[in-house]
Design an enzyme around this catalytic site. Structure first.
Site, mmCIF file in Angstrom:
data_model
loop_
_atom_site.group_PDB
_atom_site.id
_atom_site.type_symbol
_atom_site.label_atom_id
_atom_site.label_comp_id
_atom_site.label_asym_id
_atom_site.label_seq_id
_atom_site.Cartn_x
_atom_site.Cartn_y
_atom_site.Cartn_z
ATOM 1 N N HIS B 216 62.135 26.294 14.505
ATOM 2 C CA HIS B 216 60.902 26.911 13.958
ATOM 3 C C HIS B 216 60.817 25.875 12.889
ATOM 4 C CE1 HIS B 216 60.873 31.142 15.567
ATOM 5 N NE2 HIS B 216 61.379 30.325 16.467
ATOM 6 N N SER B 220 58.071 24.356 18.895
ATOM 7 C CA SER B 220 58.647 24.340 20.316
ATOM 8 C C SER B 220 57.981 22.883 20.908
ATOM 9 C CB SER B 220 58.075 25.258 20.932
ATOM 10 O OG SER B 220 58.938 26.563 20.562
ATOM 11 N N LYS B 244 54.659 36.659 28.128
ATOM 12 C CA LYS B 244 54.950 35.884 29.190
ATOM 13 C C LYS B 244 56.673 35.595 29.345
ATOM 14 C CE LYS B 244 53.957 30.847 30.456
ATOM 15 N NZ LYS B 244 53.089 29.993 30.008
ATOM 16 N N ASP B 245 57.217 35.579 28.238
ATOM 17 C CA ASP B 245 58.772 35.721 28.319
ATOM 18 C C ASP B 245 59.347 36.801 29.047
ATOM 19 O OD1 ASP B 245 58.765 33.512 27.307
ATOM 20 O OD2 ASP B 245 59.770 33.653 25.350
ATOM 21 N N GLU B 288 85.331 28.804 38.033
ATOM 22 C CA GLU B 288 84.205 29.505 38.315
ATOM 23 C C GLU B 288 83.013 28.362 38.538
ATOM 24 O OE1 GLU B 288 84.746 32.715 38.803
ATOM 25 O OE2 GLU B 288 83.469 33.529 37.563
#
Lengths: 253, 422
Positions: B216, B220, B244-245, B288
């Site tokens: 921040h 972004s 949107k997220d 894994e």
């Protein structure tokens, strides 16, 4: 550029889907039709009950199922009274009593299936050094799952000429290394099914594999039914979210 | 006289708190007004998705921890008790086990998005490095979590991975003994792994807060890789990016749910349903899937110490990546040559992952070695040189220029491509 990307993405998909399967040994395990496969498949309760009969009359002589309480069988259609009656046919150890001694009593539905041997060493001693594995999770603990169990149970045969069996061992097409301590135990009509189904070796193998799938995952049916609802909900939710998003962003342009 | 914070909130209770502790102002500033470049695509949702996965993991993990017993004699059975007797215990455990995989899927997409759009470049170097720290913490947490069910793969995976430290001369063996709390992987190991597995997610959470705080400051990045020049280039985070997220999250959850409900053991290994037995070694010990590329690098080097150093080096190059990439252009959109190599790196990671799942011998070993060589070549040689040689494509003057005018090649690409890169 685009072709390269497509190639990479499809390679990713293919690798991702294939890798666990390919990690197994080279022996190909044929797949069977199971009523519980697929998104909507459920355990065939009649088959699982027959499979339980095979387990009880054949497998249980050597194999334990130590994680499974009798009450689990309610999931394949046993009523409470049937469970109580079934449990009571087993003797389980309890105690110590007021005199400080362990004692035997008839089982109750909350008890787990008693093991045929007191410990692993006793099991080995009685089985020519081989340890019969516990069956509680066997359907999840083998590559190939229930398909492997079916293939294994029907895969006993005479060893090829070039194979030198060690004493006391048996030849199985699908067992890793092919030499296994367990004998070919399933015989045609080796059990008498109460529902009149003809007890061929294949039928018994299929039934007992269904039963072992159920005991390894008693929540299988519930899980899939919940999954269908969850995914339907999420699809509707995603549609609403997308519509909202579109409407909101439309104001921007 | 002491000054209270001048709060703009109407609700008297909120205003009273906010004047004394301006936490509402802070949240409003950071998550309502926070300006997001308006051209970000759906790949930018994976940071939020990873955060949500972390919360899901902590929530399910907390409840699982209430039922789990970290003792070698009963750990395996206590997990089965969760599966059979705890109400919806099977759901909690399958969400948690598959959640680890999906957390890594989200983070890997997030990382490759950062690589493609140059999100690690100035002024976001520290943001990227904090991200690598989160990745390392995730790897440690996931590894220790996989040990807890105390199945065969738990035990042997723990044995192999902890033994890696014995490669270091002199200090190696004492470190391994110290990690184990004894002379083999045993009850003390399980106990401390459980304690650390419980602790580390909260450490991750704290570092995620740092990650967001650093984000921040600079704001972004976006698909064009150029800075927002003003309000015409951005939208407020809420509601535009939240919705949107959230939409992207729901789509991600659909895929997650398919695994949880219909193939919950697909990403696991059957051997982990066999209780740990120190006397029986599994035919193939495989970690894994999310560790497989690093496992391939480890085994590609014939020397044990060399392999361990290469494996840690594979992550270390990510730390110094902001200085390895000498190009001033962030986004691959304007780097025609590097863009090709980005996809080669993506393919390399997949090939390494597959090689890691195979026995380290013959062709697969050779492929793993070639893949390892390319991985380090890409970061250590290609990136520094390419930044000097490559001629970037012309860049748009601002974010809103191509977006609003729908102008030309660049904007058309921005609309057509977003999802297929995932």
């Amino acid at each position: 550029m685009r072709a390269l990307k497509t190639a990479i993405l499809s390679a990713a998909l293919a690798l991702g889907l294939a890798s666990p399967a390919l990690a197994s040994e080279a022996v190909h395990i044929p797949t069977q039709n199971w009523s519980h496969s697929g998104a909507f498949g459920t355990i065939d309760k009649a088959a699982a009950q027959r499979g339980f009969q095979v387990y009880k009359e054949v497998c249980a002589a050597c194999h334990s199922m130590r994680l499974v309480p009798f009450r689990t069988l309610a999931g394949i259609g046993f009523t409470e009274d049937e469970l109580k009656a079934l449990a009571a046919t087993y003797e389980v150890q309890d105690g110590p009593n007021d005199a400080g001694e362990m004692f035997m009593r008839p089982g109750i539905p909350a008890d787990r299936f008693p093991s045929p041997f007191p410990n692993d060493n006793a099991a080995r001693a009685a089985n020519n050094g081989a340890l019969p594995p516990d069956l509680s999770l066997i359907a999840k603990a083998r590559m190939g799952g229930e398909d492997y169990l079916y293939a294994f149970l029907t895969g006993f045969e005479e060893p090829p000429a070039d194979v030198n069996l060690m004493p006391g061992m048996n030849y199985n097409k699908y067992f890793p290394g092919h030499q296994v301590g367990m004998p070919n135990i399933l015989q045609d009509e080796g059990v008498q099914y109460a529902d009149g189904t003809k007890a061929t070796v294949q039928q018994q193998a299929k039934d007992v594999a269904t039963f072992l799938t159920f005991v390894a995952e008693p929540s299988l049916d519930q899980r899939k039914q919940m999954g269908v609802k969850v995914i339907l909900f999420l699809l509707v939710f995603a549609g609403l979210m997308y519509a909202t998003k579109r409407q909101m962003w439309a104001k921007l342009h | 006289m002491a000054q209270a914070h001048a709060s703009n909130f109407k609700n008297p209770v909120v205003k009273w708190i906010d004047s004394r502790l301006p936490i509402f102002t802070m949240m409003h500033h950071e998550y309502n007004e926070y300006p997001m470049p308006k051209n970000v695509n759906y790949l930018w949702a994976f940071g939020a998705i990873a955060g949500i996965m972390l919360v899901i993991m902590i929530a399910t993990g907390l409840v699982l921890a209430m039922q789990y017993a970290a003792n070698t004699t009963i750990a395996f059975d206590s997990v089965e008790r969760i599966m059979r007797d705890v109400n919806y215990g099977w759901l909690l455990r399958y969400v948690h086990a598959n959640g680890a995989s999906f957390f890594f899927i989200a983070v890997y997409i997030h990382m490759f998005r950062g690589l493609y759009y140059g999100s690690y470049k100035a002024p976001r170097e520290l943001l990227w490095i904090i991200g690598v720290v989160i990745f390392l913490l995730m790897m440690a947490t996931a590894f220790m979590g996989y040990v807890l069910p105390w199945g065969q793969m738990s035990f042997w995976g723990a044995t192999v991975i902890t033994n890696l430290f014995s490669a270091f001369p002199l200090i190696g063996d004492p470190i391994v003994t110290w990690l184990w709390g004894g002379f083999s992987v045993d009850n003390p190991t399980l106990n401390r792994f459980f304690a650390l597995h419980f602790l580390l997610p909260f450490v991750i959470f704290a570092v995620v807060i740092l990650h967001t705080a650093a984000l921040h400051v600079s704001g972004s990045n976006n698909p064009l890789g150029i800075d927002a020049k003003g309000p015409q280039d951005t939208v407020p985070f809420n509601p535009y990016v939240t919705i949107k997220d959230l939409f992207a999250t729901v789509v991600f959850m659909i895929v997650f749910a398919v695994f949880v409900f219909f193939m919950p053991n697909y990403l696991g290994h059957p051997d982990n349903y066999i209780p740990a037995n120190p006397l029986v070694t599994p035919a193939h010990i495989v970690p894994e899937w999310y560790f497989l590329p690093f496992y391939a690098i480890l085994r590609a080097i014939p020397d044990k110490l060399g392999g361990v150093l290469a494996m840690f080096g594979a992550i270390a190059v990510l730390v110094i990546l902001p200085w390895l990439d000498t190009s001033k252009v962030r986004s691959c959109k304007f780097r025609p040559i590097y863009r090709q190599f980005f996809w080669v790196l993506a393919l390399d990671a997949l090939v390494l992952g597959y090689a890691g799942s195979q026995p380290a011998e013959g062709t697969w070993l050779l492929i793993a070695q070639i893949g390892t060589a390319y991985y380090f070549f890409h970061f250590l040689i290609l990136l520094p040189i390419l930044g000097k040689l490559e001629r970037p494509l012309p860049m748009p003057a601002s974010i809103s220029e191509p977006v609003l005018k729908g102008g030309g090649r660049i904007a058309a690409g921005a609309h057509a491509k977003p999802m297929e890169k995932a």
